[in-house]
Scaffold this active site. Structure first.
Site, PDB file in Angstrom:
ATOM      1  N   GLU A 107      25.175  -3.257   8.242  1.00 25.97           N
ATOM      2  CA  GLU A 107      25.654  -2.078   8.443  1.00 25.97           C
ATOM      3  C   GLU A 107      25.049  -1.568   9.953  1.00 25.97           C
ATOM      4  O   GLU A 107      23.876  -2.013  10.110  1.00 25.97           O
ATOM      5  CB  GLU A 107      25.669  -1.014   7.684  1.00 25.97           C
ATOM      6  CG  GLU A 107      24.355  -0.342   7.317  1.00 25.97           C
ATOM      7  CD  GLU A 107      24.387   0.799   6.480  1.00 25.97           C
ATOM      8  OE1 GLU A 107      25.058   1.650   6.649  1.00 25.97           O
ATOM      9  OE2 GLU A 107      23.245   0.949   5.416  1.00 25.97           O
ATOM     10  N   ASP A 214       6.213  -7.151   5.118  1.00 23.01           N
ATOM     11  CA  ASP A 214       5.671  -7.363   6.332  1.00 23.01           C
ATOM     12  C   ASP A 214       5.709  -5.793   7.071  1.00 23.01           C
ATOM     13  O   ASP A 214       6.460  -5.370   8.008  1.00 23.01           O
ATOM     14  CB  ASP A 214       6.607  -8.046   7.216  1.00 23.01           C
ATOM     15  CG  ASP A 214       6.210  -8.573   8.781  1.00 23.01           C
ATOM     16  OD1 ASP A 214       5.028  -8.295   8.930  1.00 23.01           O
ATOM     17  OD2 ASP A 214       6.990  -8.915   9.475  1.00 23.01           O
TER      18      ASP A 214
END
Length: 307
Positions: A107, A214
């Site tokens: 999206e 991360d």
């Protein structure tokens, strides 16, 4: 808790028509800045919608299927925002003169300004994610149901019953082997001592946590609602401390973030003594990806724990 892998398509046109309707096509592609591994585009569709696409060579499709799995896992916790995964796929050509490519469709999220309690809300939602049940993500206490990537480095998520063993065998050891050309004989001796005595420094978590993997500032995006969303994950199940340590590697988040996080999810005693050891994994990865400018930081951590 259950989640499903997103669909995979054999062309971008098929993906768009299947997801949005038989008559819908891509009418405009705009390059988007950011990231150093993949190309990024905002795609405008014929029905007026916009979606986001990451693209790379066709042989890099594993980058996107693994990222989609991480995003789906995070979303399944219901704890914190992340872009909705639409699909993965590959295409035989992209524009004039370009070859085959793989892609990830997400999206399109419009960026916005941070709310006044942005950092506190982000911290509480991250803590809730770290407290979510992890049984759907790995067959053992730690690891993940598939391997993925940290940057462009393959990340081994083989399930394991103990955190210290997982972090030694599937995080530090592979990176240290890859870094061998940079390391002196003394560095290697210290690395061997560290691996042999890792259980003297790290502790088992009170419960496993789903990690972003991360988590630095570049992988946190502020959406139009003023709240944080997690992007570009390298997820696995581990010790929540590894995520928090990463937030402090390249400049810490504001103190309000850590205070709010601890209110929801108190950290085990001695975290500060373990933080640099968790970040050794990230520093080694940067050394292996980007070269010797990270060698001094790696050596400093090795000297601290195994000097």
């Amino acid at each position: 808790m259950e989640f499903e892998q997103p669909p995979h398509f054999n062309s971008l046109a098929t993906a768009v028509s299947t997801l949005f309707g038989n008559t819908v096509t891509v009418i405009r592609r705009d390059r988007v800045s950011g990231g150093d591994i993949n190309m990024a585009y905002a795609l405008t569709l014929s029905d007026g919608k916009r979606i986001f696409m990451k693209a790379n060579g066709r042989g890099r499709v594993a980058f996107f299927t693994s990222e989609a799995a991480s995003l789906a896992a995070i979303a399944s916790t219901g704890a914190i925002g992340t872009p909705q995964v639409l699909c993965t796929g590959f295409n035989d050509g992209y524009g004039s003169g370009q070859g085959a490519y793989s892609f990830l469709l997400l999206e399109f999220i419009q960026s916005g300004g941070r709310k006044g309690d942005y950092w506190e809300t982000f911290a509480r939602e991250l803590a809730a994610m770290h407290q979510a049940d992890t049984k759907a993500f790995t067959s053992e206490n730690f690891g993940f149901f598939q391997n993925n990537f940290i940057g462009s480095t393959a990340q081994d998520n083989t399930p394991c019953g103990e955190w210290v063993t997982f972090f030694r065998d599937h995080r530090l050891s592979p990176q240290l082997r890859a870094a061998s050309p940079y390391l002196s004989q003394g560095d290697r001796r210290r690395a061997d001592r560290l691996l042999d005595h890792l259980d003297s420094f790290l502790v088992e978590p009170e419960a496993p946590s789903l990690l972003h993997g991360d988590l630095w500032s570049g992988n946190v995006f502020c959406g139009s609602d003023g709240k944080a969303l997690l992007i570009d994950p390298a997820s696995y199940v581990g010790h929540a401390e590894a995520d928090i340590a990463m937030t402090q590697l390249f400049g810490s988040f504001p103190p309000a973030f850590y205070s709010a996080y601890r209110e929801v999810f108190p950290m085990q005693a001695g975290y500060e003594d373990r933080r640099d050891l968790y970040n050794l994994y990230q520093l080694l990865n940067h050394l292996n990806l980007f070269g010797g400018s990270y060698l001094g930081a790696v050596r400093a951590v090795l000297a601290r724990y195994a000097g």
